[in-house]
Design an enzyme around this catalytic site. Structure first.
Site, short mmCIF file in Angstrom:
data_model
loop_
_atom_site.label_atom_id
_atom_site.label_comp_id
_atom_site.label_asym_id
_atom_site.label_seq_id
_atom_site.Cartn_x
_atom_site.Cartn_y
_atom_site.Cartn_z
N ARG A 66 14.33 6.35 2.74
CA ARG A 66 15.37 6.99 3.55
C ARG A 66 14.76 8.24 4.21
O ARG A 66 13.92 8.91 3.61
CB ARG A 66 16.48 7.39 2.58
CG ARG A 66 17.66 8.12 3.17
CD ARG A 66 18.63 7.15 3.70
NE ARG A 66 19.93 7.76 3.95
CZ ARG A 66 20.75 7.34 4.89
NH1 ARG A 66 20.41 6.32 5.67
NH2 ARG A 66 21.94 7.90 5.06
N THR A 333 21.78 -0.10 12.52
CA THR A 333 21.36 -0.63 11.22
C THR A 333 21.05 -2.12 11.25
O THR A 333 21.61 -2.87 12.03
CB THR A 333 22.42 -0.36 10.12
OG1 THR A 333 22.75 1.02 10.17
CG2 THR A 333 21.93 -0.68 8.73
N SER A 405 25.42 4.27 3.01
CA SER A 405 26.25 3.14 2.58
C SER A 405 25.44 1.88 2.39
O SER A 405 25.95 0.87 1.92
CB SER A 405 27.35 2.88 3.61
OG SER A 405 28.22 3.97 3.70
O1 DON Z 1 22.99 4.82 5.92
C1 DON Z 1 24.13 4.68 6.35
O2 DON Z 1 25.10 4.50 5.63
C2 DON Z 1 24.37 4.70 7.83
N1 DON Z 1 23.33 5.44 8.47
C3 DON Z 1 24.43 3.29 8.31
C4 DON Z 1 24.78 3.23 9.77
C5 DON Z 1 25.17 1.89 10.24
O3 DON Z 1 25.22 0.93 9.51
C6 DON Z 1 25.48 1.82 11.67
N2 DON Z 1 26.46 0.83 11.95
N3 DON Z 1 26.49 -0.28 12.13
#
Ligand code: DON
Length: 520
Positions: A66, A333, A405
């Protein structure tokens, strides 16, 4: 078999498997390729999580790569005139956290891979340099952010036509600068990306544009091998990523469902969905206690204890219903899954956060910058782009990782993997992974049917139940009659899944976003 949110990226993984690579090699190749073909979602400017099951040792491994906050970051960095300016965390140079993608893929390859970085990067380099067709989904993302793309020279030159319009589906896009950057990484990607010319270029760009990430931040970046989490779910064992992922929330929600089994109810049935909504709510309430375990104590043993889960289930079963509205939809994502012939399983979820991240590139590197800082709590109670409200455990600190998430899972039965799944879509990742797992494990749907099944989403705040338009009208009506305030949306995230049985792999990508499921 490889499942990815782009068919060519899935083929890149299969190409590596056909050259004798294992699941870790193929996963790295697929991740690099999807960073090329889905540049709005993920890439070497972002970071992710990798969950690995190694058949030889029956061992599970969780790699956290991350992004982390730059050392100059602070809890009050988005406060202007006494007020939090969330926009600063969502686009522009201050939204950018230190990328972890290359360090993570390199660490996984060195520990468990069989091939060199340049070999697994080859398909991605080829796609970037020789071009790839824009998918309908990418075109949609480009159209959605066209004004911001037009304002960034690197994005504009790569993703808009010379006339300044979004491409059409099928138009060939080239990412020459990104291809050259990937090529330049050779077999020493960490040295080159984090300690050499690339780090200096990124640091200089940040300084010129008012960002905080420095070459020193890159030099200090390290991926972390963490102890994966697991919990029994009826006759299964579900393994997932620990914090700063939300895998523990998935386990808590499944734990509540195991205490009030749903098998007899049916995937579209109002009683099942009402129970699901209530346990999702309780899971999201507890998510407030999650953050970077290197900075805050996340009471994971307590949260996943039977006693706590029983209490949460009681709250879920006796909760009165609803309140107010607000939307949550995005397309960043990417999730990908690989199972190889030896039985190794890899589940990766990786991101630059929202569509085209910070909406800025370091053009000479072809590097799309993330806006992962928005996953922190910008201020107490201040909602981020996904309407997740800030909690103390997730406040910004130098070097800290923002709560995510992203929660890939691998499910075991009698010592063998039977399912792997993961998703994109912000907080709908958590509800999507839970629903697809329940669809397979309780309702005995195939991978494809489990993924296709219409979904709901509830995240405690805002207290509204998101429901996909494809959910049968009678079901929606029944939920509304129970008192739920429903907000109909076109789609809730994108989930991928592979079911694993002796001699039979069944993979599904989510038609909501498109992708590929390819096997040898
Ligand atoms: O890590 C996370 O929870 C967010 N950065 C994820 C973002 C995401 O899934 C974008 N949407 N589809």
């Amino acid at each position: 078999m490889v499942v990815a949110e782009n068919a060519l990226a899935a083929s890149a993984g299969v190409e590596i498997l056909s050259h004798g690579g294992n699941a870790i090699d193929a996963a790295a190749a697929t991740a690099l390729a999807v960073g090329v073909t889905n540049p709005a979602s993920c890439g070497i400017g972002g970071g992710g999580f990798m969950l690995i099951y190694l058949a030889r040792t029956h061992g599970f491994y969780a790699l956290d790569y991350r992004e982390r906050a730059p050392m100059a970051a602070s809890a009050t960095m988005y406060v202007r005139n006494g007020k939090t300016d969330e926009d600063l965390a969502r686009s522009g140079p201050l939204a950018v956290a230190v990328p972890g993608e290359i360090a993570g893929l390199d660490a996984a390859l060195r520990r468990f891979g069989t091939m060199k970085f340049s070999a697994v990067a080859a398909p991605a380099i080829r796609l970037a340099e020789q071009g790839f067709p824009a998918t309908p989904h990418l075109v949609e993302d480009i159209a959605h952010t066209a004004a911001q793309i037009a304002a960034d020279p690197g994005l504009k030159a790569t993703y808009l036509t010379p006339a300044g319009a979004p491409p059409k589906p099928g138009d060939i896009l080239h990412e020459k600068a990104l291809g050259a950057t990937l090529r330049s990484l050779g077999d020493e990607p960490v040295t080159r990306f984090y300690h050499g010319e690339i780090a200096r270029t990124l640091g200089a760009w940040m300084k010129a544009h008012g960002g905080l990430v420095t070459a020193e931040d890159l030099a200090q970046y390290r991926p972390v091998w963490r102890a994966p989490l697991y919990r029994a779910y009826r006759g299964y064992e579900v393994w997932t990523m620990p914090p700063p992922s939300s895998g523990g929330v998935v386990l808590e929600i499944l734990g509540m469902l195991a205490g009030a089994p749903v098998s007899g109810l049916g995937a579209d049935s109002p009683p099942y969905l009402a129970r699901l909504i209530e346990v999702l709510r309780q899971g999201f309430i507890d998510r407030d206690q999650y953050g970077d375990p290197d900075f805050v104590h996340v009471p994971i043993d307590l949260l996943l204890s039977q006693r706590h889960i029983d209490q949460a289930l009681q709250r879920a079963l006796h909760h009165g219903t609803p309140a107010h509205l607000a939307p949550a939809a995005d397309h960043g994502t990417s999730n990908l899954l690989v199972v190889d012939k030896a039985g190794n399983v890899v589940a990766i979820t990786t991101t630059i956060n929202t569509i085209f991240g910070a909406k800025m590139t370091v053009a000479s590197l072809g590097l799309v910058l993330n806006d992962e800082m928005d996953d922190f709590a910008a201020g107490p109670g201040v909602p981020n782009v996904f309407k997740l409200e800030g909690a103390v455990a997730n406040e910004i600190a130098p070097g800290k990782r923002p709560l995510s998430s992203m929660s890939p899972i691998i499910v075991m039965r009698s010592g063998h993997p039977v399912l792997t799944a993961g998703a994109s879509g912000g907080p709908t990742i958590i509800s999507g992974v839970v629903q697809v797992a329940v669809n397979v494990l309780d309702f005995h749907l195939s991978a494809g049917a489990a993924v296709d099944e219409p979904r709901v989403h509830e995240q405690a705040a805002p207290d509204v139940v998101f429901v996909e338009a494809a959910m049968p009208a009678a079901t929606r009506q029944a939920l509304a009659q129970m008192g739920y305030r429903l907000k109909e949306v076109h789609s809730l995230g994108a989930v991928g899944a592979i079911t694993i049985a002796p001699g039979n792999l069944d993979g599904a990508f989510d038609p909501r976003k498109g992708g590929g499921a390819a096997g040898l």
